[in-house]
Design a protein around this motif. Structure first.
Motif, short mmCIF file in Angstrom:
data_model
loop_
_atom_site.label_atom_id
_atom_site.label_comp_id
_atom_site.label_asym_id
_atom_site.label_seq_id
_atom_site.Cartn_x
_atom_site.Cartn_y
_atom_site.Cartn_z
N SER A 100 0.80 -1.23 -0.05
CA SER A 100 0.01 0.06 -0.05
C SER A 100 0.79 1.17 0.06
N GLY A 101 2.05 1.20 0.39
CA GLY A 101 3.03 2.14 0.46
C GLY A 101 2.79 3.39 1.73
N GLU A 102 1.86 2.61 2.67
CA GLU A 102 1.56 3.39 3.95
C GLU A 102 2.80 3.26 4.83
N ARG A 103 3.27 4.29 5.42
CA ARG A 103 4.30 4.63 6.27
C ARG A 103 3.97 4.99 7.82
N LYS A 104 4.53 4.54 8.77
CA LYS A 104 4.24 4.81 10.08
C LYS A 104 5.52 4.65 10.96
N ILE A 105 5.57 5.52 11.99
CA ILE A 105 6.77 5.45 12.82
C ILE A 105 6.37 4.20 13.73
N ALA A 106 7.09 3.39 13.70
CA ALA A 106 6.76 2.05 14.52
C ALA A 106 7.45 1.86 15.72
N ALA A 107 8.59 2.49 16.04
CA ALA A 107 9.36 2.74 17.10
C ALA A 107 10.19 3.80 17.07
N THR A 108 10.66 4.35 18.36
CA THR A 108 11.62 5.11 18.48
C THR A 108 12.74 4.51 19.61
N ALA A 109 13.97 4.95 19.52
CA ALA A 109 14.94 4.46 20.61
C ALA A 109 16.04 5.85 20.86
#
Length: 166
Positions: A100-109
């Motif tokens: 789909s091309g959908e992007r999301k911030i999945a994690a931060t560190a």
């Protein structure tokens, strides 16, 4: 020692999620993500300091969204702040659904590294110059995280002194 821009330490790495990378929930195994986070962050620390670096702490890894086998995973890291010999490195993990091309911030560190000289002793590192809004926000809020990190390390030392070695 001349200050360096955050972008000079930036590392971007994108990879696929393969069957051996997933857990029993069919999402990316957290330990795999944490290993990849440490790898890219260590490169950012070395680029900034141009020294050997060791991981002093993994301050936080926040899993925000599960990463699926249909996703690619993009790790973006850079040095956000420095002490005398320590460097705070931020890692942003972006999942992209390849269909789909959908992007999301999945994690931060956030991790801390220490630069070492040729005798394996802590050595000075350049200061950081933030430019973007994101870099400036992380840089401005870093001193408070550094204070919290020091407190947490002291508590860990106190606990370690209490623990038994069997």
């Amino acid at each position: 020692m001349e200050a360096k821009y955050c972008k000079e330490s930036r590392v971007i790495r994108t990879s696929r999620v393969f069957p051996n990378d997933v857990n029993n929930h069919n999402t990316l195994f957290g330990g795999k993500l944490m290993s990849d986070v440490d790898q890219v962050a260590s490169i950012s620390a070395a680029r900034h300091s141009r020294k050997e670096c060791v991981t002093a702490s993994t301050d936080s890894v926040d899993f925000l969204h599960p990463i699926q086998p249909t996703d690619s995973v993009c790790f973006e890291s850079y040095v956000t702040w420095t002490g005398t010999s320590s460097m705070e490195v931020f890692v942003k993990i972006i999942a992209e659904d390849l269909k789909s091309g959908e992007r999301k911030i999945a994690a931060t560190a956030l991790l801390t590294f220490v630069a070492l000289d040729e005798n394996k002793r802590p050595t000075r590192v350049p200061e950081v110059i933030p430019e973007t809004k994101e870099e400036k926000k992380l840089h401005e809020t870093a001193p408070e995280r550094a204070r919290m990190r020091k407190k947490r390390k002291q508590k860990s030392k106190e606990l370690a002194a209490f623990l038994t070695i069997a």
